[in-house]
Design a protein around this motif. Structure first.
Motif, PDB file in Angstrom:
ATOM      1  N   HIS A   1       0.852  -1.189   0.000  1.00 49.13           N
ATOM      2  CA  HIS A   1       0.000   0.000   0.000  1.00 49.13           C
ATOM      3  C   HIS A   1       0.887   1.237   0.000  1.00 49.13           C
TER       4      HIS A   1
ATOM      5  N   ASN B   1      -3.895   1.020  -2.481  1.00 51.71           N
ATOM      6  CA  ASN B   1      -3.466  -0.373  -2.355  1.00 51.71           C
ATOM      7  C   ASN B   1      -2.883  -0.788  -3.688  1.00 51.71           C
ATOM      8  N   GLY B   2      -1.928  -1.712  -3.653  1.00 50.65           N
ATOM      9  CA  GLY B   2      -1.300  -2.091  -4.907  1.00 50.65           C
ATOM     10  C   GLY B   2      -0.883  -3.537  -4.983  1.00 50.65           C
TER      11      GLY B   2
ATOM     12  N   VAL C   1       2.716  -3.085 -12.294  1.00 51.74           N
ATOM     13  CA  VAL C   1       2.105  -2.703 -11.025  1.00 51.74           C
ATOM     14  C   VAL C   1       0.704  -2.161 -11.268  1.00 51.74           C
TER      15      VAL C   1
ATOM     16  N   VAL D   1      -2.203   0.017  -9.082  1.00 53.78           N
ATOM     17  CA  VAL D   1      -2.442   0.807  -7.878  1.00 53.78           C
ATOM     18  C   VAL D   1      -3.910   1.226  -7.867  1.00 53.78           C
ATOM     19  N   ARG D   2      -4.593   0.909  -6.781  1.00 50.94           N
ATOM     20  CA  ARG D   2      -6.007   1.282  -6.622  1.00 50.94           C
ATOM     21  C   ARG D   2      -6.110   2.330  -5.530  1.00 50.94           C
ATOM     22  N   TRP D   3      -6.532   3.534  -5.910  1.00 50.26           N
ATOM     23  CA  TRP D   3      -6.645   4.645  -4.975  1.00 50.26           C
ATOM     24  C   TRP D   3      -7.914   4.500  -4.150  1.00 50.26           C
TER      25      TRP D   3
ATOM     26  N   THR E   1      -8.030   3.289 -10.600  1.00 52.24           N
ATOM     27  CA  THR E   1      -6.969   2.296 -10.718  1.00 52.24           C
ATOM     28  C   THR E   1      -5.984   2.764 -11.789  1.00 52.24           C
TER      29      THR E   1
ATOM     30  N   HIS F   1      -2.247   1.686 -13.804  1.00 51.33           N
ATOM     31  CA  HIS F   1      -1.315   0.598 -14.107  1.00 51.33           C
ATOM     32  C   HIS F   1       0.022   1.194 -14.534  1.00 51.33           C
TER      33      HIS F   1
ATOM     34  N   ILE G   1       7.503  -0.624 -10.999  1.00 50.28           N
ATOM     35  CA  ILE G   1       7.187  -0.050  -9.690  1.00 50.28           C
ATOM     36  C   ILE G   1       7.935   1.266  -9.478  1.00 50.28           C
TER      37      ILE G   1
ATOM     38  N   ALA H   1       5.810   4.138 -10.661  1.00 52.75           N
ATOM     39  CA  ALA H   1       4.740   4.481  -9.715  1.00 52.75           C
ATOM     40  C   ALA H   1       5.297   5.277  -8.538  1.00 52.75           C
TER      41      ALA H   1
END
Length: 128
Positions: free
Chosen positions: A7, A25-26, A34, A36-38, A45, A47, A51, A54
């Motif tokens: 996260h 969360n990721g 990767v 990543v969901r905010w 989300t 992509h 990493i 990101a």
């Protein structure tokens, strides 16, 4: 390799949008990409191919940390992987120092990768 959960923990809200605390969360997928969901009122989300990308965009110069889920730290690096990673990080550092096109976020990504790997000995290393 299995997917690794993490996260994003924001200690300081540089943009004034996301607030502080756990902001996303990721998943680090086995191929290195990767997702990543905010969290929050406007979840989305994103992509990324790597990493480091990101972290460079969302790390805000160290204001946001990537936190691995317990027992899901990336695997120990082989000696060859450690050598390749060190080489890549050194090359990135040289480019950052020599090229005005690189940003503080790029430097933060290199620093973050160095921190992530610093505590992980190479496979077969003496843990003594």
């Amino acid at each position: 390799m299995t997917p690794k959960l993490f996260h994003l923990q924001r200690d300081r809200d540089v943009s004034g949008v996301s607030g502080t605390g756990r902001v996303a969360n990721g998943v680090l997928w086995p191929d290195g990409t990767v997702a990543v969901r905010w969290v929050g009122d406007r979840p989305s989300t994103v992509h990324w191919d790597r990493i480091a990308d990101a972290e460079a965009v969302h790390g805000h110069g160290g204001a946001t940390r990537l936190v691995w889920a317990e027992a899901q730290q990336p695997t120990t690096l082989s000696p060859a992987e450690r050598t390749m990673l060190d080489y890549a990080l050194n090359q990135a550092q040289e480019r950052i120092w020599s090229d005005d096109g690189f940003t503080d976020e790029d430097q933060a990504a290199v620093d973050s990768l160095r921190r992530l790997t610093a505590d992980q000995p190479a496979a077969g290393a003496d843990r003594g």
